[in-house]
Design a protein around this motif. Structure first.
Motif, PDB file in Angstrom:
ATOM      1  N   ARG A 162     -66.334 -77.154  76.454  1.00  0.00           N
ATOM      2  CA  ARG A 162     -66.669 -75.903  76.729  1.00  0.00           C
ATOM      3  C   ARG A 162     -67.355 -75.953  78.219  1.00  0.00           C
ATOM      4  O   ARG A 162     -67.076 -75.051  79.063  1.00  0.00           O
ATOM      5  N   ARG A 220     -57.863 -83.727  78.168  1.00  0.00           N
ATOM      6  CA  ARG A 220     -58.225 -84.474  77.067  1.00  0.00           C
ATOM      7  C   ARG A 220     -58.567 -86.064  77.697  1.00  0.00           C
ATOM      8  O   ARG A 220     -59.264 -86.739  76.980  1.00  0.00           O
ATOM      9  N   ASP A 231     -60.477 -84.127  67.010  1.00  0.00           N
ATOM     10  CA  ASP A 231     -59.528 -85.316  67.237  1.00  0.00           C
ATOM     11  C   ASP A 231     -60.143 -86.318  66.993  1.00  0.00           C
ATOM     12  O   ASP A 231     -59.684 -87.542  67.479  1.00  0.00           O
TER      13      ASP A 231
HETATM   14  O1   DC Z   1     -66.249 -76.932  68.269  1.00  0.00           O
HETATM   15  P1   DC Z   1     -66.286 -75.999  69.260  1.00  0.00           P
HETATM   16  O2   DC Z   1     -65.879 -74.523  68.976  1.00  0.00           O
HETATM   17  O3   DC Z   1     -67.645 -76.119  70.426  1.00  0.00           O
HETATM   18  O4   DC Z   1     -65.131 -76.413  70.463  1.00  0.00           O
HETATM   19  C1   DC Z   1     -64.779 -75.553  71.384  1.00  0.00           C
HETATM   20  C2   DC Z   1     -63.211 -75.661  71.594  1.00  0.00           C
HETATM   21  O5   DC Z   1     -62.787 -77.319  72.110  1.00  0.00           O
HETATM   22  C3   DC Z   1     -62.358 -75.759  70.401  1.00  0.00           C
HETATM   23  O6   DC Z   1     -61.461 -74.491  70.658  1.00  0.00           O
HETATM   24  C4   DC Z   1     -61.595 -76.582  70.372  1.00  0.00           C
HETATM   25  C5   DC Z   1     -62.038 -77.667  71.419  1.00  0.00           C
HETATM   26  N1   DC Z   1     -62.046 -79.021  70.933  1.00  0.00           N
HETATM   27  C6   DC Z   1     -61.120 -79.984  71.188  1.00  0.00           C
HETATM   28  O7   DC Z   1     -59.856 -79.791  71.430  1.00  0.00           O
HETATM   29  N2   DC Z   1     -61.348 -81.324  70.642  1.00  0.00           N
HETATM   30  C7   DC Z   1     -62.460 -81.685  70.349  1.00  0.00           C
HETATM   31  N3   DC Z   1     -62.682 -82.950  69.933  1.00  0.00           N
HETATM   32  C8   DC Z   1     -63.634 -80.761  70.436  1.00  0.00           C
HETATM   33  C9   DC Z   1     -63.348 -79.503  70.771  1.00  0.00           C
END
Ligand code: DC
Length: 230
Positions: A40, A113, A135
């Protein structure tokens, strides 16, 4: 693979991951790291800087150059932690629908990522961390001693998110929250890199209709079992 004394909690949006993680971390005296905050934060920083979110290389540069700080809070406005992005308090800003609508796009870029996974792995390998994400069990910390995949029906998750939004005074309807949750699930599950799915050795728990106390008890008992190598 040698096990690390950290816990991975993955699952779709609003399945109860953050609440479970907070209770577990408090109970065990572990650090609680919600990695969604980092995705975010990068999305918010990119939007603030007017970066084209369709430009993977530009978003990757933002991920590499943004300083994200997550700290214990002294505020009493309901925030679980303070989130600072390049020293600016963005705790609530990263929860706004604008960021929410774009975060799955930014989180799908391999470069973004890579930058964030590296930082998360370094923290998780120290042990005594409850790490929440999509993940963690599959990519970030496959050595975690316990991996939980917390699931719930999309309707139940949308209802929880809708109630949160209403408490914040938002005018968003249940139908629109449900629709955007479906879209986000779809993007998170379908992406080529680190898609949302349970690790092979994850414990899948469905939180529909269950209390947090109940799920916490189950998780602590699973942890005991894993610690004794069973
Ligand atoms: O858990 P959250 O709703 O705050 O996550 C926000 C976005 O970040 C969600 O659409 C997926 C992504 N995300 C991700 O791809 N890998 C992670 N380890 C954590 C979140």
């Amino acid at each position: 693979m040698e096990k690390i004394n950290s816990i991975a909690i993955d699952g779709p949006a609003a399945s109860g991951k953050s609440t479970l993680a907070q209770h577990l971390a408090d109970h065990l005296g572990y650090l609680n790291l919600d990695t969604g905050i980092m995705y975010r934060a990068v999305t918010y920083a990119a939007m603030q800087q007017g970066v084209d979110l369709a430009d993977a290389a530009a978003c990757t540069r933002v991920a590499e150059n943004t300083r994200i700080d997550i700290r214990p809070t002294a505020q009493t406005d309901g925030r679980p932690v303070d989130v600072l992005i390049n020293d600016e308090d963005c705790t609530w800003a990263i929860r706004q629908p604008g960021v929410e609508g774009n975060v799955s796009i930014v989180a799908a870029y391999p470069g973004v990522r890579r930058a964030l996974t590296e930082q998360q792995r370094r923290i998780g390998l120290r042990g005594q961390v409850v790490m929440v994400g999509r993940d963690i069990g599959t990519v970030v910390l496959p050595e975690a001693i316990l991996k939980i995949y917390l699931d719930a029906s999309v309707e139940e998750r949308a209802r929880r998110r809708f109630e949160e939004r209403q408490q914040e005074g938002s005018q968003e309807t249940y139908a629109s929250v449900l629709e955007s949750m479906r879209q986000r699930d779809q993007l998170d599950e379908a992406r080529a890199i680190a898609p949302l799915r349970p690790a092979e050795d994850a414990e899948v728990i469905n939180s529909d209709g269950r209390s947090i106390a109940d799920i916490l008890t189950q998780t602590l008992s699973l942890l005991e079992t894993r610690r004794h190598g069973r």
